[in-house]
Design a protein around this motif. Structure first.
Motif, PDB file in Angstrom:
ATOM      1  N   SER A   1      37.283  43.227  55.293  1.00  0.00           N
ATOM      2  CA  SER A   1      38.099  43.154  56.510  1.00  0.00           C
ATOM      3  C   SER A   1      37.616  42.049  57.433  1.00  0.00           C
ATOM      4  O   SER A   1      36.414  41.893  57.669  1.00  0.00           O
ATOM      5  CB  SER A   1      38.047  44.484  57.255  1.00  0.00           C
ATOM      6  N   ILE A   2      38.592  41.285  57.945  1.00  0.00           N
ATOM      7  CA  ILE A   2      38.369  40.319  59.014  1.00  0.00           C
ATOM      8  C   ILE A   2      39.505  40.564  60.010  1.00  0.00           C
ATOM      9  O   ILE A   2      40.446  41.292  59.694  1.00  0.00           O
ATOM     10  CB  ILE A   2      38.340  38.857  58.498  1.00  0.00           C
ATOM     11  N   PRO A   3      39.456  39.998  61.211  1.00  0.00           N
ATOM     12  CA  PRO A   3      40.538  40.258  62.164  1.00  0.00           C
ATOM     13  C   PRO A   3      41.918  39.935  61.588  1.00  0.00           C
ATOM     14  O   PRO A   3      42.149  38.832  61.087  1.00  0.00           O
ATOM     15  CB  PRO A   3      40.198  39.329  63.341  1.00  0.00           C
ATOM     16  N   SER A   4      42.792  40.916  61.582  1.00  0.00           N
ATOM     17  CA  SER A   4      44.192  40.814  61.133  1.00  0.00           C
ATOM     18  C   SER A   4      44.362  40.513  59.654  1.00  0.00           C
ATOM     19  O   SER A   4      45.449  40.115  59.231  1.00  0.00           O
ATOM     20  CB  SER A   4      44.951  39.764  61.943  1.00  0.00           C
ATOM     21  N   ALA A   5      43.302  40.658  58.840  1.00  0.00           N
ATOM     22  CA  ALA A   5      43.430  40.319  57.425  1.00  0.00           C
ATOM     23  C   ALA A   5      42.389  41.035  56.577  1.00  0.00           C
ATOM     24  O   ALA A   5      41.412  41.577  57.088  1.00  0.00           O
ATOM     25  CB  ALA A   5      43.282  38.806  57.224  1.00  0.00           C
ATOM     26  N   SER A   6      42.628  41.019  55.280  1.00  0.00           N
ATOM     27  CA  SER A   6      41.678  41.506  54.280  1.00  0.00           C
ATOM     28  C   SER A   6      41.485  40.408  53.249  1.00  0.00           C
ATOM     29  O   SER A   6      42.430  40.021  52.567  1.00  0.00           O
ATOM     30  CB  SER A   6      42.226  42.748  53.568  1.00  0.00           C
ATOM     31  N   LEU A   7      40.269  39.871  53.163  1.00  0.00           N
ATOM     32  CA  LEU A   7      39.958  38.889  52.128  1.00  0.00           C
ATOM     33  C   LEU A   7      39.818  39.639  50.814  1.00  0.00           C
ATOM     34  O   LEU A   7      39.205  40.697  50.758  1.00  0.00           O
ATOM     35  CB  LEU A   7      38.665  38.150  52.451  1.00  0.00           C
ATOM     36  N   LEU A   8      40.375  39.091  49.748  1.00  0.00           N
ATOM     37  CA  LEU A   8      40.377  39.775  48.463  1.00  0.00           C
ATOM     38  C   LEU A   8      39.424  39.138  47.468  1.00  0.00           C
ATOM     39  O   LEU A   8      39.403  37.919  47.315  1.00  0.00           O
ATOM     40  CB  LEU A   8      41.792  39.758  47.873  1.00  0.00           C
ATOM     41  N   ASP A   9      38.666  39.958  46.801  1.00  0.00           N
ATOM     42  CA  ASP A   9      37.838  39.539  45.674  1.00  0.00           C
ATOM     43  C   ASP A   9      38.479  40.158  44.442  1.00  0.00           C
ATOM     44  O   ASP A   9      38.510  41.375  44.295  1.00  0.00           O
ATOM     45  CB  ASP A   9      36.409  40.035  45.846  1.00  0.00           C
ATOM     46  N   THR A  10      39.003  39.310  43.571  1.00  0.00           N
ATOM     47  CA  THR A  10      39.687  39.812  42.367  1.00  0.00           C
ATOM     48  C   THR A  10      38.714  40.087  41.228  1.00  0.00           C
ATOM     49  O   THR A  10      39.128  40.533  40.167  1.00  0.00           O
ATOM     50  CB  THR A  10      40.758  38.812  41.895  1.00  0.00           C
ATOM     51  N   HIS A  11      37.438  39.800  41.421  1.00  0.00           N
ATOM     52  CA  HIS A  11      36.390  40.021  40.426  1.00  0.00           C
ATOM     53  C   HIS A  11      36.667  39.264  39.124  1.00  0.00           C
ATOM     54  O   HIS A  11      36.428  39.774  38.030  1.00  0.00           O
ATOM     55  CB  HIS A  11      36.209  41.517  40.135  1.00  0.00           C
ATOM     56  N   SER A  12      37.149  38.040  39.270  1.00  0.00           N
ATOM     57  CA  SER A  12      37.440  37.218  38.098  1.00  0.00           C
ATOM     58  C   SER A  12      37.156  35.758  38.429  1.00  0.00           C
ATOM     59  O   SER A  12      37.313  35.331  39.568  1.00  0.00           O
ATOM     60  CB  SER A  12      38.912  37.366  37.698  1.00  0.00           C
ATOM     61  N   THR A  13      36.740  35.018  37.403  1.00  0.00           N
ATOM     62  CA  THR A  13      36.571  33.574  37.573  1.00  0.00           C
ATOM     63  C   THR A  13      37.886  32.850  37.317  1.00  0.00           C
ATOM     64  O   THR A  13      37.992  31.659  37.555  1.00  0.00           O
ATOM     65  CB  THR A  13      35.496  33.030  36.614  1.00  0.00           C
ATOM     66  N   LYS A  14      38.888  33.568  36.838  1.00  0.00           N
ATOM     67  CA  LYS A  14      40.218  32.993  36.626  1.00  0.00           C
ATOM     68  C   LYS A  14      41.054  33.148  37.892  1.00  0.00           C
ATOM     69  O   LYS A  14      40.814  34.037  38.701  1.00  0.00           O
ATOM     70  CB  LYS A  14      40.935  33.708  35.486  1.00  0.00           C
ATOM     71  N   GLY A  15      42.072  32.318  38.015  1.00  0.00           N
ATOM     72  CA  GLY A  15      42.983  32.440  39.134  1.00  0.00           C
ATOM     73  C   GLY A  15      42.409  31.892  40.421  1.00  0.00           C
ATOM     74  O   GLY A  15      41.416  31.171  40.423  1.00  0.00           O
TER      75      GLY A  15
ATOM     76  N   ASN B   1      45.132  48.808  50.573  1.00  0.00           N
ATOM     77  CA  ASN B   1      44.834  49.930  49.665  1.00  0.00           C
ATOM     78  C   ASN B   1      45.683  49.874  48.406  1.00  0.00           C
ATOM     79  O   ASN B   1      45.187  50.130  47.308  1.00  0.00           O
ATOM     80  CB  ASN B   1      45.026  51.274  50.374  1.00  0.00           C
ATOM     81  N   PHE B   2      46.946  49.542  48.549  1.00  0.00           N
ATOM     82  CA  PHE B   2      47.828  49.442  47.383  1.00  0.00           C
ATOM     83  C   PHE B   2      47.265  48.450  46.366  1.00  0.00           C
ATOM     84  O   PHE B   2      47.061  48.782  45.204  1.00  0.00           O
ATOM     85  CB  PHE B   2      49.237  49.017  47.816  1.00  0.00           C
ATOM     86  N   TYR B   3      46.994  47.217  46.797  1.00  0.00           N
ATOM     87  CA  TYR B   3      46.544  46.185  45.859  1.00  0.00           C
ATOM     88  C   TYR B   3      45.139  46.451  45.324  1.00  0.00           C
ATOM     89  O   TYR B   3      44.869  46.212  44.151  1.00  0.00           O
ATOM     90  CB  TYR B   3      46.639  44.794  46.505  1.00  0.00           C
ATOM     91  N   THR B   4      44.236  46.937  46.172  1.00  0.00           N
ATOM     92  CA  THR B   4      42.877  47.183  45.680  1.00  0.00           C
ATOM     93  C   THR B   4      42.851  48.360  44.708  1.00  0.00           C
ATOM     94  O   THR B   4      42.131  48.317  43.714  1.00  0.00           O
ATOM     95  CB  THR B   4      41.890  47.414  46.840  1.00  0.00           C
ATOM     96  N   ASN B   5      43.649  49.394  44.961  1.00  0.00           N
ATOM     97  CA  ASN B   5      43.695  50.538  44.048  1.00  0.00           C
ATOM     98  C   ASN B   5      44.368  50.201  42.722  1.00  0.00           C
ATOM     99  O   ASN B   5      43.915  50.640  41.665  1.00  0.00           O
ATOM    100  CB  ASN B   5      44.400  51.730  44.709  1.00  0.00           C
ATOM    101  N   ILE B   6      45.437  49.446  42.758  1.00  0.00           N
ATOM    102  CA  ILE B   6      46.165  49.104  41.528  1.00  0.00           C
ATOM    103  C   ILE B   6      45.355  48.144  40.665  1.00  0.00           C
ATOM    104  O   ILE B   6      45.254  48.315  39.446  1.00  0.00           O
ATOM    105  CB  ILE B   6      47.541  48.487  41.856  1.00  0.00           C
ATOM    106  N   PHE B   7      44.787  47.101  41.262  1.00  0.00           N
ATOM    107  CA  PHE B   7      44.162  46.030  40.483  1.00  0.00           C
ATOM    108  C   PHE B   7      42.640  46.046  40.485  1.00  0.00           C
ATOM    109  O   PHE B   7      42.013  45.202  39.844  1.00  0.00           O
ATOM    110  CB  PHE B   7      44.672  44.667  40.971  1.00  0.00           C
ATOM    111  N   GLY B   8      42.011  46.970  41.197  1.00  0.00           N
ATOM    112  CA  GLY B   8      40.554  47.040  41.210  1.00  0.00           C
ATOM    113  C   GLY B   8      39.901  45.936  42.015  1.00  0.00           C
ATOM    114  O   GLY B   8      38.727  45.620  41.819  1.00  0.00           O
ATOM    115  N   TRP B   9      40.658  45.323  42.931  1.00  0.00           N
ATOM    116  CA  TRP B   9      40.111  44.276  43.775  1.00  0.00           C
ATOM    117  C   TRP B   9      39.277  44.895  44.884  1.00  0.00           C
ATOM    118  O   TRP B   9      39.426  46.068  45.218  1.00  0.00           O
ATOM    119  CB  TRP B   9      41.222  43.447  44.408  1.00  0.00           C
ATOM    120  N   THR B  10      38.396  44.109  45.492  1.00  0.00           N
ATOM    121  CA  THR B  10      37.613  44.537  46.642  1.00  0.00           C
ATOM    122  C   THR B  10      38.096  43.756  47.854  1.00  0.00           C
ATOM    123  O   THR B  10      38.326  42.544  47.765  1.00  0.00           O
ATOM    124  CB  THR B  10      36.114  44.248  46.407  1.00  0.00           C
ATOM    125  N   ALA B  11      38.236  44.449  48.978  1.00  0.00           N
ATOM    126  CA  ALA B  11      38.698  43.799  50.206  1.00  0.00           C
ATOM    127  C   ALA B  11      37.583  43.787  51.242  1.00  0.00           C
ATOM    128  O   ALA B  11      36.840  44.750  51.384  1.00  0.00           O
ATOM    129  CB  ALA B  11      39.904  44.536  50.758  1.00  0.00           C
TER     130      ALA B  11
END
Length: 119
Positions: free
Chosen positions: A36-50, A24-34
């Motif tokens: 959920s998978i077992p024991s983790a959250s895959l992140l989509d940063t919504h960018s072609t960079k990085g 929640n901290f990272y998705t709220n601060i940076f507008g990323w989408t998570a």
């Protein structure tokens, strides 16, 4: 041995004890989408960079860490060179469901870094 095509940084990982709170901290601060998978959250940063990444709660030490993954052809060979240069294998190699393998190592200064095989 110097790789002819390089070894790019291809992924990052943020370790935590509180998966939901950290996600929640990272998705709220940076507008990323998570996702959920077992024991983790895959992140989509919504960018072609990085590079893509994920947040994980291992359930054991180390809980809090940040690491990045370097893509290599041969993890065993790379770990051998790392150890010969004063680094230390910490985890792995461990097979992943997609057929790749990963490992963690520490450099001579104690920084944790990860390796992953090419797909």
């Amino acid at each position: 041995m110097t790789p002819s095509i390089g070894n790019p940084v291809v992924h990052f990982e943020i370790g935590c004890k509180d998966l939901a709170g950290t996600t929640n901290f990272y998705t709220n601060i940076f507008g990323w989408t998570a996702t959920s998978i077992p024991s983790a959250s895959l992140l989509d940063t919504h960018s072609t960079k990085g590079v893509p990444g994920h947040i994980t709660a291992l359930g054991h030490e180390p809980h809090q860490y940040v690491t990045f993954y370097i893509e290599v052809d041969d993890i065993a060979e790379t770990l051998g060179r790392i150890e010969a240069a004063g680094g230390k294998k910490v985890v792995g190699p461990i097979p992943l469901p997609d057929g790749k393998k990963f490992a963690w190592f520490s450099d001579p200064g104690g920084n944790m870094v990860a390796l992953i095989t090419k797909g």
